[in-house]
Structure formats: C-alpha cells, structure tokens
Design a protein around this motif. Sequence first.
Motif, PDB file in Angstrom:
ATOM      1  N   LEU A 195      -8.423  -4.320   5.907  1.00 37.80           N
ATOM      2  CA  LEU A 195      -7.219  -3.680   5.369  1.00 37.80           C
ATOM      3  C   LEU A 195      -6.831  -2.540   6.298  1.00 37.80           C
ATOM      4  CD1 LEU A 195      -6.458  -5.098   2.804  1.00 37.80           C
ATOM      5  CD2 LEU A 195      -8.931  -4.801   2.738  1.00 37.80           C
ATOM      6  N   THR A 196      -5.619  -2.601   6.825  1.00 37.78           N
ATOM      7  CA  THR A 196      -5.199  -1.613   7.817  1.00 37.78           C
ATOM      8  C   THR A 196      -3.678  -1.542   7.866  1.00 37.78           C
ATOM      9  OG1 THR A 196      -5.240  -1.076  10.191  1.00 37.78           O
ATOM     10  CG2 THR A 196      -5.408  -3.401   9.624  1.00 37.78           C
ATOM     11  N   PRO A 197      -3.128  -0.320   8.073  1.00 35.58           N
ATOM     12  CA  PRO A 197      -1.662  -0.228   8.110  1.00 35.58           C
ATOM     13  C   PRO A 197      -1.029  -1.005   9.265  1.00 35.58           C
ATOM     14  CG  PRO A 197      -2.691   1.955   8.403  1.00 35.58           C
ATOM     15  CD  PRO A 197      -3.782   0.985   8.109  1.00 35.58           C
ATOM     16  N   SER A 226      -1.819  -5.378   5.801  1.00 41.13           N
ATOM     17  CA  SER A 226      -1.283  -4.070   5.406  1.00 41.13           C
ATOM     18  C   SER A 226      -0.547  -4.229   4.084  1.00 41.13           C
ATOM     19  CB  SER A 226      -0.304  -3.571   6.463  1.00 41.13           C
ATOM     20  OG  SER A 226       0.478  -2.517   5.944  1.00 41.13           O
ATOM     21  N   ILE A 227      -0.718  -3.283   3.171  1.00 37.62           N
ATOM     22  CA  ILE A 227       0.009  -3.379   1.896  1.00 37.62           C
ATOM     23  C   ILE A 227       1.346  -2.653   1.967  1.00 37.62           C
ATOM     24  CG2 ILE A 227      -2.049  -3.733   0.478  1.00 37.62           C
ATOM     25  CD1 ILE A 227      -1.615  -0.720  -0.442  1.00 37.62           C
ATOM     26  N   GLY A 228       1.723  -2.088   3.117  1.00 36.10           N
ATOM     27  CA  GLY A 228       3.033  -1.453   3.224  1.00 36.10           C
ATOM     28  C   GLY A 228       3.064  -0.460   4.363  1.00 36.10           C
ATOM     29  N   ASP A 229       4.258  -0.048   4.707  1.00 35.10           N
ATOM     30  CA  ASP A 229       4.438   0.845   5.855  1.00 35.10           C
ATOM     31  C   ASP A 229       4.236   2.300   5.454  1.00 35.10           C
ATOM     32  OD1 ASP A 229       4.832  -1.262   7.513  1.00 35.10           O
ATOM     33  OD2 ASP A 229       7.017  -1.147   7.480  1.00 35.10           O
ATOM     34  N   TYR A 230       3.040   2.624   5.079  1.00 37.92           N
ATOM     35  CA  TYR A 230       2.632   3.984   4.759  1.00 37.92           C
ATOM     36  C   TYR A 230       1.117   4.008   4.938  1.00 37.92           C
ATOM     37  CZ  TYR A 230       2.151   1.174   0.587  1.00 37.92           C
ATOM     38  OH  TYR A 230       1.874   0.135  -0.259  1.00 37.92           O
ATOM     39  N   VAL A 231       0.558   5.199   5.046  1.00 36.05           N
ATOM     40  CA  VAL A 231      -0.891   5.297   5.247  1.00 36.05           C
ATOM     41  C   VAL A 231      -1.536   5.894   4.003  1.00 36.05           C
ATOM     42  CG1 VAL A 231      -2.729   6.325   6.645  1.00 36.05           C
ATOM     43  CG2 VAL A 231      -0.618   5.529   7.741  1.00 36.05           C
ATOM     44  N   ILE A 232      -2.528   5.193   3.466  1.00 34.91           N
ATOM     45  CA  ILE A 232      -3.319   5.740   2.358  1.00 34.91           C
ATOM     46  C   ILE A 232      -4.691   6.140   2.912  1.00 34.91           C
ATOM     47  CG2 ILE A 232      -2.047   4.605   0.512  1.00 34.91           C
ATOM     48  CD1 ILE A 232      -4.084   2.377   0.493  1.00 34.91           C
ATOM     49  N   SER A 233      -5.451   6.862   2.101  1.00 33.75           N
ATOM     50  CA  SER A 233      -6.649   7.526   2.646  1.00 33.75           C
ATOM     51  C   SER A 233      -7.743   6.567   3.086  1.00 33.75           C
ATOM     52  CB  SER A 233      -7.232   8.480   1.614  1.00 33.75           C
ATOM     53  OG  SER A 233      -6.224   9.322   1.158  1.00 33.75           O
TER      54      SER A 233
HETATM   55  N1  ADE Z   1      -5.396   1.663   4.894  1.00 34.15           N
HETATM   56  C1  ADE Z   1      -4.629   2.767   5.010  1.00 34.15           C
HETATM   57  N2  ADE Z   1      -3.349   2.492   4.817  1.00 34.15           N
HETATM   58  C2  ADE Z   1      -3.263   1.149   4.571  1.00 34.15           C
HETATM   59  C3  ADE Z   1      -2.199   0.268   4.301  1.00 34.15           C
HETATM   60  N3  ADE Z   1      -0.927   0.673   4.252  1.00 34.15           N
HETATM   61  N4  ADE Z   1      -2.497  -1.044   4.108  1.00 34.15           N
HETATM   62  C4  ADE Z   1      -3.779  -1.459   4.182  1.00 34.15           C
HETATM   63  N5  ADE Z   1      -4.819  -0.668   4.436  1.00 34.15           N
HETATM   64  C5  ADE Z   1      -4.571   0.629   4.628  1.00 34.15           C
END
Ligand code: ADE
Length: 233
Positions: free
Chosen positions: A86-88, A131-138
């Motif tokens: 999982l990664t942006p 990626s679940i969307g164009d934003y960054v979660i922790s």
């Molecule tokens: N880890 C941090 N941001 C993410 C994102 N937007 N989608 C998937 N993994 C993430």
Amino acid sequence: MRIDIISAVPQLLESPFSHSILKRAQDKGLLHIQVHNLRDYTPYSHKQIDDYPYGGGAGMVLMPEPLARAIESLKAQRAYDEIIFLTPDGEPFTQAVANRLSLKQTLMLICGHYKGIDERIREHFVTMELSIGDYVISGGELAAAVVTDAVARLIPGVLNDETSALSDSFQDQLLSPPVYTRPADFRGWKVPEILLSGDHEKIARWRYEKALERTRQRRPQLLSHSEDPEKTT
Ligand code: ADE
C-alpha cells in the motif's frame, strides 16, 4: 479468502475487521484475516525495524531484513496470489481492482510507514502496488483496511442480499441513485411518487436515470471511461 497483513502498528488494525459485514464473513468461514506484527520478525536489538535513508533526507525507512523475513515466513506456509504494497505512488485502487481481487484466494498486504520501505522489497517480493487516493496518510494500515473491506464484501456469500453489491456506486461506472425509507412524508419532504407505485420496471428505469444524472453532474469522467450508457439499456 485469506488475507495476511504485515504491519509495524498492528494495533491500528485491531478493530476494523471485528464488526458488521467483515465479522460475519469471518464467522461464516468465507474470510480469514490475520495481522502480523513486523517487529516479531526483526533480528535486530530493541526490535528495530527502521533506519535512516542512505543519502540523507527526512524520515525513516523500513529496513529490508524484517520485511523479507515476514514475507518469506508467510510464503513458506502458503502460496499468495498477490503480494500488495500500500503506497501513495501505487496503482489507483478502484472498484474494478476490488472486483478482480475478490476472485483471489490468498492476498498479502504490506503496510508502509515513515518514509516508505526499502526499494529492494518492492522489486523482489511485491507483485502489486495500490494507492487509495491522491493524499498521504500516516501509514498503510488504514489503506489496507479500505482494500480489505472493499474486496471482502464482494466475495460471493458475504453480503446477505448478493444483489446489493451489484447496485453499489461504481459497479457499472455509475454512482448510486438516491434512496429513501419510511416515512413517505418527513417534515413535508416527500419520497418521489414513483417509488411508492409498485411498478418495478418503472422504478428500475427511474433509478437508472437518477444514477446517470448524478454521475453526469458529479463524476462525468466515469461515463467517458465506459461505453455510452444510453446504448446499454
Ligand atoms: N500510505 C500512505 N498514503 C497512502 C495512500 N494514499 N494509499 C495507500 N497507502 C498509503
């Protein structure tokens, strides 16, 4: 389906799968979710799992050894259809991807943290990046929970009324139409007459038109990605 999730913060995933539809799916034996603590696999002292990035820069990077050990330990127990990071900067996670993944038997999800994971793990173990969307979660945990939920509800038998997944938003590149329940008159705001008519054909047509109208207004790009929906009725 079996889903194994590797996480540096497994506490974040204690609750999301223990309620409602995902709990029922596990109780029925249709789904098995196992969360693995990355720190259990590190050979380093003080349970270290991350280190400074070569070349300098802000943030810590998850080291390759604990991740490789965790992945290899799971792979020694069963074959995985996909090993997903999982990664942006991954492929956008859409309903179409969820549909495809719901047909798999075994998934491994790897949650990143800090600045990311050592690139060699991505190159040599990971088969898919989402990626679940164009934003960054922790961290990847909430993203893993989103992917797990969206995929698990599509496994045949998980939803009570199987047709309800078919009428979800995005399932036909269309948003869902509005829905109403009792009372038919709430503070003078009335339910559309047609929904009370009992004429199922007309109701289906109305719903389709409302879904189309809502999609045109809110997400017109969804329509340009599919065939002209006017022609499919
Ligand atoms: N880890 C941090 N941001 C993410 C994102 N937007 N989608 C998937 N993994 C993430």
